[in-house]
Scaffold this motif. Sequence first.
Motif, mmCIF file in Angstrom:
data_model
loop_
_atom_site.group_PDB
_atom_site.id
_atom_site.type_symbol
_atom_site.label_atom_id
_atom_site.label_comp_id
_atom_site.label_asym_id
_atom_site.label_seq_id
_atom_site.Cartn_x
_atom_site.Cartn_y
_atom_site.Cartn_z
ATOM 1 N N ARG A 2 0.865 -1.183 0.000
ATOM 2 C CA ARG A 2 0.000 0.000 0.000
ATOM 3 C C ARG A 2 0.902 1.234 0.000
ATOM 4 N NH1 ARG A 2 -5.224 0.958 0.874
ATOM 5 N NH2 ARG A 2 -5.604 -1.233 1.447
ATOM 6 N N ILE A 3 0.796 2.045 -1.045
ATOM 7 C CA ILE A 3 1.712 3.175 -1.255
ATOM 8 C C ILE A 3 0.911 4.471 -1.384
ATOM 9 C CG2 ILE A 3 3.451 4.147 -2.834
ATOM 10 C CD1 ILE A 3 4.123 1.276 -3.647
ATOM 11 N N SER A 4 1.459 5.539 -0.852
ATOM 12 C CA SER A 4 0.845 6.855 -0.990
ATOM 13 C C SER A 4 0.932 7.303 -2.452
ATOM 14 C CB SER A 4 1.559 7.862 -0.089
ATOM 15 O OG SER A 4 1.077 9.164 -0.341
ATOM 16 N N ILE A 5 -0.185 7.752 -3.005
ATOM 17 C CA ILE A 5 -0.219 8.170 -4.407
ATOM 18 C C ILE A 5 0.714 9.346 -4.655
ATOM 19 C CG2 ILE A 5 -1.721 9.174 -6.203
ATOM 20 C CD1 ILE A 5 -3.976 7.433 -5.124
ATOM 21 N N SER A 6 0.904 10.181 -3.651
ATOM 22 C CA SER A 6 1.803 11.337 -3.801
ATOM 23 C C SER A 6 3.262 10.916 -3.955
ATOM 24 C CB SER A 6 1.655 12.266 -2.599
ATOM 25 O OG SER A 6 2.010 11.597 -1.399
ATOM 26 N N ASP A 7 3.583 9.660 -3.578
ATOM 27 C CA ASP A 7 4.957 9.170 -3.704
ATOM 28 C C ASP A 7 5.202 8.463 -5.033
ATOM 29 O OD1 ASP A 7 5.678 10.102 -1.213
ATOM 30 O OD2 ASP A 7 5.093 8.251 -0.189
ATOM 31 N N ILE A 8 4.185 8.410 -5.899
ATOM 32 C CA ILE A 8 4.308 7.706 -7.181
ATOM 33 C C ILE A 8 4.471 8.736 -8.296
ATOM 34 C CG2 ILE A 8 3.174 6.151 -8.809
ATOM 35 C CD1 ILE A 8 1.637 4.970 -6.436
ATOM 36 N N ALA A 9 5.566 8.626 -9.033
ATOM 37 C CA ALA A 9 5.846 9.550 -10.140
ATOM 38 C C ALA A 9 5.533 8.863 -11.464
ATOM 39 C CB ALA A 9 7.308 9.984 -10.118
ATOM 40 N N PRO A 10 4.547 9.366 -12.232
ATOM 41 C CA PRO A 10 4.232 8.751 -13.535
ATOM 42 C C PRO A 10 5.337 9.001 -14.544
ATOM 43 C CG PRO A 10 2.968 10.757 -13.221
ATOM 44 C CD PRO A 10 3.690 10.522 -11.933
#
Length: 279
Positions: A2-10
């Motif tokens: 489970r990962i914070s969406i703000s920590d994911i770079a597209p």
Amino acid sequence: MRISISDIAPLREVPTNVRKSVKYGQIAASIAEVGIIEPPVVARDSVDTGRYHLLDGHLRIDILRERGDAEVICLVATEDEAFTYNRRVSRIAIIQEHKMILNAVKKGVPEERLARALNVDIASIRKKRNLLVGICPEAADLLRDKHVPLNAFVDLRRLKPMRQIVAAEMMIAMNRYSTSYVRSIVAGTPDDQLVEGRRKVVRGLTDEQISLMGRESEALDREFKLIEQSYGADHLDLVLATGYVQRLLGNVRVVRHLAKHHADLLSEFQKIAELQRAA
């Protein structure tokens, strides 16, 4: 994880026109109704291990951001190769979708919920649920993994079972599954092979033209059967002949002789070899 969406770079931005597409709307509707089915795929940043690069699932992540979701369950890849993870996915054919809907309804899923999940109106769900009503099992089996338009089955129902099988075989042989092609088969079908009470309605064609289409359709059926009988042997002969030509062209003395005495044959042999290499 489970990962914070703000920590994911597209890896790329989702264009505005994609956000307005049917596919985007269907994914958004599915997420709203049943949640994330296939987790996005991410890879850890080599410098900041608390950050991730998005490898697959750009539309899903974009939709979740628009919804205001804070976290998402992801698959974490061990290598940050930016290839499409679903590149080998075979898109579901309409008959497979029909069976999926039947199974869902059988298990008690309301049609209204299916319509919301697939982002379509309930009339479309009912049409797909009744897709094979009036279609013989043999024709349905032939088309089970083909991408046939929904309305093509409406026209197939106008044919008697044996003619449905022939029509399905013609569609496969020609690799054409459009509604217009199915209608042309129906238009060329004799009256005694049509379901009683389902007369042909072909705009812009006279009775004489329809009769001509019927004769041409019968001739085409016969030609298909003849070709089907000899196709295997013809293909084997062609492979053997092409291999022999390539061996000839691999012999310097043969090529020199052909160039001197039969330049036209050498040119044709070279064309055959080039076509085989291109294939």
